[in-house]
Write an enzyme that holds these catalytic residues in place. Structure first.
Site, PDB file in Angstrom:
ATOM      1  N   GLY A 119       0.818  -1.205   0.000  1.00  0.00           N
ATOM      2  CA  GLY A 119       0.000   0.000   0.000  1.00  0.00           C
ATOM      3  C   GLY A 119       0.845   1.245   0.000  1.00  0.00           C
ATOM      4  N   ASN A 120       0.229   2.374   0.249  1.00  0.00           N
ATOM      5  CA  ASN A 120       0.977   3.631   0.314  1.00  0.00           C
ATOM      6  C   ASN A 120       0.372   4.530   1.386  1.00  0.00           C
ATOM      7  OD1 ASN A 120      -1.062   5.504  -1.003  1.00  0.00           O
ATOM      8  ND2 ASN A 120      -0.842   3.933  -2.573  1.00  0.00           N
ATOM      9  N   ARG A 121       0.998   5.689   1.595  1.00  0.00           N
ATOM     10  CA  ARG A 121       0.645   6.538   2.734  1.00  0.00           C
ATOM     11  C   ARG A 121      -0.481   7.530   2.470  1.00  0.00           C
ATOM     12  NH1 ARG A 121       4.429   6.344   6.722  1.00  0.00           N
ATOM     13  NH2 ARG A 121       6.469   5.512   6.157  1.00  0.00           N
ATOM     14  N   SER A 122      -1.140   7.443   1.334  1.00  0.00           N
ATOM     15  CA  SER A 122      -2.177   8.438   1.049  1.00  0.00           C
ATOM     16  C   SER A 122      -3.328   8.341   2.049  1.00  0.00           C
ATOM     17  CB  SER A 122      -2.721   8.218  -0.369  1.00  0.00           C
ATOM     18  OG  SER A 122      -3.787   9.102  -0.587  1.00  0.00           O
TER      19      SER A 122
END
Ligand code: CTP
Length: 269
Positions: free
Chosen positions: A74-77
């Protein structure tokens, strides 16, 4: 319809659990979110309705690409910028479809929220909603790659064995696809880019590569962008324009994006 004709902003009911066991459209929107709409309408005065009669699609959050039933890439958005865009468009009179990837945020009042998980699901939802959209804003952080295989059972560690490498495959580029196809004539397509170096040069090249009308370029750094309440950006236009957005609330950036979109929408459509 009468109220709309008279210039009132109508907030559609929220979707969710109703009084019985049924679910659907018919809930009172989150009062805090309703208050947000009122606050924005009052703050913007006459400009507030410039998206009336328009349908806009916003993607928000970050995709999660599953490895097994418990793990994902995933990512930090956080989704905050995309949600700010949706709120701002709703307050300006637009019908808003918000395709939301894994954002733990309350549904903005009067906005249709479509929750998704992966890039492939996000693509499907955005393409479907875009068919009749006047504008599409891709604020979501979409994973460029996903694991090649999904393990139906949890991946277990084995004593004395190094972990196997994770093979990745490319995800479809949704922004480039929509910008290339323009399902509705005159549709305005907006992308986002997070850059750490040569922000403007990289942004310009990305705008051309993606084929969109506007690209919001963020410089990623401490305090800025991921998870924060504030943002600083430059909005690049395919027409060569450059609109700097000073450090400030994500809501201010959202309003500038819609100003630039509204200027580019074909009249009387
Ligand atoms: N995007 C998309 N589909 C993807 C990847 C990104 O639609 N598979 C969209 C994002 O929503 C965003 C923009 O494209 O609007 C970001 O472009 P991207 O190529 O992902 O930027 P970076 O990841 O910053 O690219 P690079 O790694 O090449 O810098």
């Amino acid at each position: 319809a009468t109220l709309r004709r008279r210039g009132a902003l109508v907030v559609e009911p929220a979707v969710g659990r109703l009084t019985g066991v049924d679910t659907g459209k018919g809930r009172f929107p989150d009062p805090v979110e309703l208050f947000e709409v009122v606050r924005r309408v009052l703050a913007r005065g006459d400009l507030a309705r410039d998206l009336t009669g328009r349908h806009v699609v916003v993607s928000a959050g970050g995709t999660r690409e599953p490895l097994d039933p418990v793990r994902f890439l995933g990512n930090r958005s956080s989704g905050k910028q995309g949600y700010a865009l949706a709120r701002s468009a709703a307050a300006r009179g637009a019908r808003v479809t918000l395709v939301s990837a894994n954002a733990a945020l309350p549904a903005p009042a009067g906005v249709d929220v479509l929750p998704v998980g992966t890039a492939v699901q996000l693509r499907e939802a955005v393409l479907k909603a875009s068919a009749d959209a006047d504008a599409v804003v891709m604020a979501a952080a979409v994973a460029d790659f996903r694991p090649q295989t999904y393990a139906a059972g949890k991946i277990k560690k084995k004593d004395g064995q190094e972990p196997a490498p994770i093979a990745l495959v490319r995800n479809p580029d949704i922004l480039a696809e929509i910008a290339g196809e323009r399902p509705r004539p005159g549709q305005v397509v907006v992308g986002f880019a997070a850059e750490t170096d040569d922000v403007l040069a990289n942004g310009r090249a990305k705008l051309e590569r993606k084929g969109c009308d506007l690209l919001v370029v963020n410089e990623v750094g401490e305090r800025k962008t991921f998870g924060s309440e504030e943002n600083e950006a430059v909005v690049l236009g395919a027409d060569g324009s450059e609109t700097p957005v000073p450090y400030g609330p994500k809501e201010a950036l959202a309003d500038i994006v819609w100003d630039l979109v509204a200027e580019r929408l074909p009249k009387n459509s």
